[in-house]
Design a protein around this motif. Structure first.
Motif, short mmCIF file in Angstrom:
data_model
loop_
_atom_site.label_atom_id
_atom_site.label_comp_id
_atom_site.label_asym_id
_atom_site.label_seq_id
_atom_site.Cartn_x
_atom_site.Cartn_y
_atom_site.Cartn_z
N LYS A 1 3.79 63.37 44.63
CA LYS A 1 5.24 63.48 44.83
C LYS A 1 5.76 62.36 45.72
O LYS A 1 6.84 61.80 45.47
CB LYS A 1 5.58 64.85 45.42
N MET B 1 11.38 62.56 33.52
CA MET B 1 11.02 63.99 33.52
C MET B 1 10.31 64.35 34.82
O MET B 1 9.11 64.67 34.82
CB MET B 1 10.15 64.31 32.30
N PRO B 2 11.02 64.30 35.94
CA PRO B 2 10.36 64.57 37.23
C PRO B 2 9.83 65.99 37.34
O PRO B 2 8.95 66.25 38.17
CB PRO B 2 11.47 64.30 38.26
N ASP B 3 10.34 66.92 36.52
CA ASP B 3 9.86 68.29 36.59
C ASP B 3 8.42 68.42 36.09
O ASP B 3 7.76 69.44 36.32
CB ASP B 3 10.77 69.22 35.77
N MET B 4 7.91 67.38 35.43
CA MET B 4 6.53 67.39 34.97
C MET B 4 5.56 66.87 36.02
O MET B 4 4.34 66.87 35.81
CB MET B 4 6.39 66.56 33.69
N LEU B 5 6.08 66.45 37.14
CA LEU B 5 5.24 65.90 38.20
C LEU B 5 4.33 66.99 38.76
O LEU B 5 4.76 68.11 39.01
CB LEU B 5 6.14 65.36 39.31
N PHE C 1 7.59 60.12 34.53
CA PHE C 1 8.17 61.01 35.54
C PHE C 1 9.54 60.54 35.99
O PHE C 1 10.29 61.31 36.58
CB PHE C 1 7.22 61.12 36.74
N ASP D 1 2.24 69.35 41.26
CA ASP D 1 2.55 69.87 42.59
C ASP D 1 1.48 69.38 43.55
O ASP D 1 0.56 70.12 43.93
CB ASP D 1 2.60 71.40 42.55
N HIS E 1 5.92 59.24 43.65
CA HIS E 1 7.12 59.30 42.79
C HIS E 1 8.37 58.92 43.57
O HIS E 1 9.19 58.12 43.10
CB HIS E 1 7.26 60.70 42.22
N GLU E 2 8.51 59.45 44.76
CA GLU E 2 9.71 59.17 45.56
C GLU E 2 9.80 57.69 45.94
O GLU E 2 10.89 57.10 45.92
CB GLU E 2 9.72 60.05 46.80
#
Length: 203
Positions: free
Chosen positions: A177, A166-170, A163, A172, A180-181
């Motif tokens: 999230k 490719m954070p867009d694969m995280l 991620f 929802d 990740h941050e």
């Protein structure tokens, strides 16, 4: 002597981050090598000792160690004071190794299948599908900050590495999230990203 063979914006980037997290930047020499990339750019570098021309590869006193998970565990054991790998023979160590094995044995093939649009129940019955894999991750981070125990470990670093690029694969999912941050904001992660981007611009 420890030498890591690394190529920017590749699977070895997470090992570069790990080295900084371990406080081992003055001990592990990092050698940048070229690799052949999926988009057709790059090249197989004769200076890279990996037998398949890939990265990472770690040389330790003449022994060549391959595969990200093996390298990550080996480095954590060499630098135990950083606390990124729980103590041997504890349940936390077992859980940490579980996540590392899950990443290599499940996530790597499943994400490739996702990109190749492979939708075969025989594949899914062996490796899972993407949604099943992500349900496991979100379940682990539902109400928890980290995958193992109450602090950041090598399991978080490795599982998050996908991620990072490719954070867009995280999924929802609030907890995932937030996880990740927290990881993306760590100085070691930011330093690796900045160095890799600068190196790619030079190329």
């Amino acid at each position: 002597m420890l030498t890591l063979y690394h190529s920017p914006m590749s699977r070895s980037s997470r090992i570069v981050t790990l080295i900084e997290e371990l406080g081992a930047a003055d001990t592990v020499r990092i050698v940048e090598v070229g690799i052949a990339r999926q988009d057709g750019t790059g090249y197989r570098d004769p200076a890279n000792p990996h037998p398949e021309g890939k990265v990472p590869a770690l040389e330790h006193d003449g022994a060549l160690i391959l595969e990200s998970i093996a390298i990550a565990q080996h480095l954590c054991e060499l630098f135990p004071d950083a606390g990124l790998l729980p103590a041997a023979a504890t349940p936390q160590r077992g859980k940490c190794l579980e996540w590392l094995a899950w990443y290599a044995g499940v996530i790597e093939p499943v994400v490739v299948a996702k990109f190749l649009n492979i939708d075969d129940p025989r594949f899914a019955s062996n490796f899972r599908d993407w949604d099943t894999a992500m349900t496991r991750l979100t379940g682990a981070l539902d109400g928890r900050d980290w995958l193992v125990g109450d602090h950041y470990t090598v399991a978080d670093l490795i599982v998050h590495s996908l991620f990072n690029w490719m954070p867009d694969m995280l999924p929802d999912h609030h907890g995932t999230k937030a996880w990740h941050e927290r990881i993306a904001a760590r100085p070691a992660a930011q330093n690796t990203m900045a160095r890799d981007r600068a190196a790619m611009e030079v190329e």
